[in-house]
Scaffold this active site. Structure first.
Site, mmCIF file in Angstrom:
data_model
loop_
_atom_site.group_PDB
_atom_site.id
_atom_site.type_symbol
_atom_site.label_atom_id
_atom_site.label_comp_id
_atom_site.label_asym_id
_atom_site.label_seq_id
_atom_site.Cartn_x
_atom_site.Cartn_y
_atom_site.Cartn_z
ATOM 1 N N HIS A 1 -9.636 1.607 4.482
ATOM 2 C CA HIS A 1 -8.372 1.703 5.213
ATOM 3 C C HIS A 1 -8.565 2.634 6.418
ATOM 4 O O HIS A 1 -9.301 3.614 6.334
ATOM 5 C CB HIS A 1 -7.262 2.231 4.303
ATOM 6 N N GLU B 1 -5.818 -4.755 10.431
ATOM 7 C CA GLU B 1 -4.753 -3.799 10.703
ATOM 8 C C GLU B 1 -5.054 -3.034 11.985
ATOM 9 O O GLU B 1 -5.809 -2.057 11.964
ATOM 10 C CB GLU B 1 -4.640 -2.795 9.549
ATOM 11 N N GLU C 1 -6.858 4.916 7.619
ATOM 12 C CA GLU C 1 -6.577 6.339 7.382
ATOM 13 C C GLU C 1 -7.766 7.018 6.721
ATOM 14 O O GLU C 1 -8.045 8.191 6.960
ATOM 15 C CB GLU C 1 -5.300 6.483 6.539
ATOM 16 N N ASN D 1 0.869 -1.176 0.000
ATOM 17 C CA ASN D 1 0.000 0.000 0.000
ATOM 18 C C ASN D 1 0.905 1.225 0.000
ATOM 19 O O ASN D 1 1.473 1.582 1.030
ATOM 20 C CB ASN D 1 -0.896 -0.042 1.254
ATOM 21 N N TRP D 2 1.015 1.842 -1.161
ATOM 22 C CA TRP D 2 1.955 2.964 -1.294
ATOM 23 C C TRP D 2 1.413 4.248 -0.675
ATOM 24 O O TRP D 2 2.121 5.222 -0.555
ATOM 25 C CB TRP D 2 2.283 3.201 -2.774
ATOM 26 N N LYS D 3 0.144 4.271 -0.341
ATOM 27 C CA LYS D 3 -0.503 5.473 0.221
ATOM 28 C C LYS D 3 -0.244 6.681 -0.693
ATOM 29 O O LYS D 3 -0.160 6.492 -1.900
ATOM 30 C CB LYS D 3 -0.013 5.703 1.657
ATOM 31 N N GLY E 1 2.678 -1.158 4.286
ATOM 32 C CA GLY E 1 2.750 0.268 3.963
ATOM 33 C C GLY E 1 4.196 0.685 3.729
ATOM 34 O O GLY E 1 4.771 0.442 2.672
ATOM 35 N N GLY E 2 4.793 1.294 4.738
ATOM 36 C CA GLY E 2 6.148 1.865 4.630
ATOM 37 C C GLY E 2 7.164 0.979 3.931
ATOM 38 O O GLY E 2 7.872 1.440 3.020
HETATM 39 P P1 PGA Z 1 2.633 0.261 7.653
HETATM 40 O O1 PGA Z 1 1.196 0.512 6.995
HETATM 41 O O2 PGA Z 1 3.151 -1.029 7.084
HETATM 42 O O3 PGA Z 1 3.461 1.447 7.247
HETATM 43 O O4 PGA Z 1 2.434 0.172 9.123
HETATM 44 C C1 PGA Z 1 0.291 -0.536 6.783
HETATM 45 C C2 PGA Z 1 -1.000 -0.013 6.157
HETATM 46 O O5 PGA Z 1 -1.425 1.081 6.539
HETATM 47 O O6 PGA Z 1 -1.587 -0.660 5.283
#
Ligand code: PGA
Length: 248
Positions: free
Chosen positions: A94, A166, A96, A9-11, A233-234
């Site tokens: 998600h 998550e 966020e 997930n590149w956000k 994510g990261g």
């Molecule tokens: P993260 O993010 O691996 O940076 O904790 C995961 C996500 O939000 O899908």
């Protein structure tokens, strides 16, 4: 047997040219063929990413979508637009989006239904906050989120859905849930599906863990019986790390 699925997930990261650079770096090595690999890139990069991924076997995901096909919804992206690009998956709900953009369980449910209708496979995110976990509410919250997201969804469509557990306190914080806690919550989610549908359906649905997944913890997580993959994510923004994660 459920095929493991690892999604990056590149956000809100990577311009089009940066997207192409990262895909180039990911294409060079061989990913383990036993793992389904998905990249959720920003909307602006989807078309170019689709072309760049051709022939690699890597699947493409959007990070959000509207449930309507078209209309007066300034700034939104519809399932028809995603479908034309050839998007395979869409992340829905998600944390966020729930936290910063008022994504309610009701909207998540509408989006899941719309995605299924347009043959886009939903990756539905659920998870509790730290406060909810400390207050002993984690299981209740996650169960509710799962049931609301799946309201009105037929048994036959469940196989198309991936659920990502998550815990919000683990996202981007470097804190990972212990593999046992993650496994227990994934088991609970599977039980919820089993009670709503049946045992066959519960065995089919794939459940990912997400939240500070990195090369150093992926193996332990993937060894757990109920964890079928990861939403990363990261660490998905660093080619070397993401490759190590997929080839755990
Ligand atoms: P993260 O993010 O691996 O940076 O904790 C995961 C996500 O939000 O899908």
């Amino acid at each position: 047997m459920r095929k493991p699925i690892i999604a990056g997930n590149w956000k809100m990261n990577k311009t089009i040219s940066e997207t192409l650079e990262l895909i180039e770096a990911l294409k060079a090595p061989k990913f383990d063929e036993g793992v389904e690999v998905v990249l959720a890139v920003p909307f602006t990069s989807l078309s170019e990413a689709k072309k760049a991924l051709e022939g690699t076997g890597i699947k493409l995901a959007a990070q959000n979508m509207h449930w309507e096909e078209q209309g007066a919804f300034t700034g939104e992206i519809s399932p028809l637009m995603l479908k034309e690009i050839g998007v395979d998956y869409c992340i829905i709900g998600h944390s966020e989006r729930r936290q910063y953009f008022n994504e309610s369980d009701e909207r998540v449910n509408k989006k899941v239904k719309s995605a299924l209708k347009h043959k886009i496979r939903p990756i539905v995110c659920v998870g509790e906050t730290l406060e909810e976990r400390e207050g002993g509410q984690a299981e209740k919250i996650v169960k509710e989120q799962v049931l609301k997201a799946l309201e009105g969804i037929d048994k036959g469509d469940i196989e198309e859905i991936v659920i990502a557990y998550e815990p919000i306190w683990a996202i981007g914080t470097g804190k990972t849930a212990s593999s046992d806690d993650a496994n227990n919550m994934c088991r609970l989610i599977r039980e919820v599906i089993g009670n709503k549908y049946d045992d066959t359906t519960k065995e089919k649905i794939r459940i990912q863990y997400g939240g500070s997944v990195k090369p150093s913890n992926i193996k332990e997580l993937m060894e757990k019986e109920e964890i079928d993959g990861a939403l990363v994510g990261g660490a998905s923004l660093v080619a070397e790390d993401f490759i190590k994660i997929v080839n755990y």
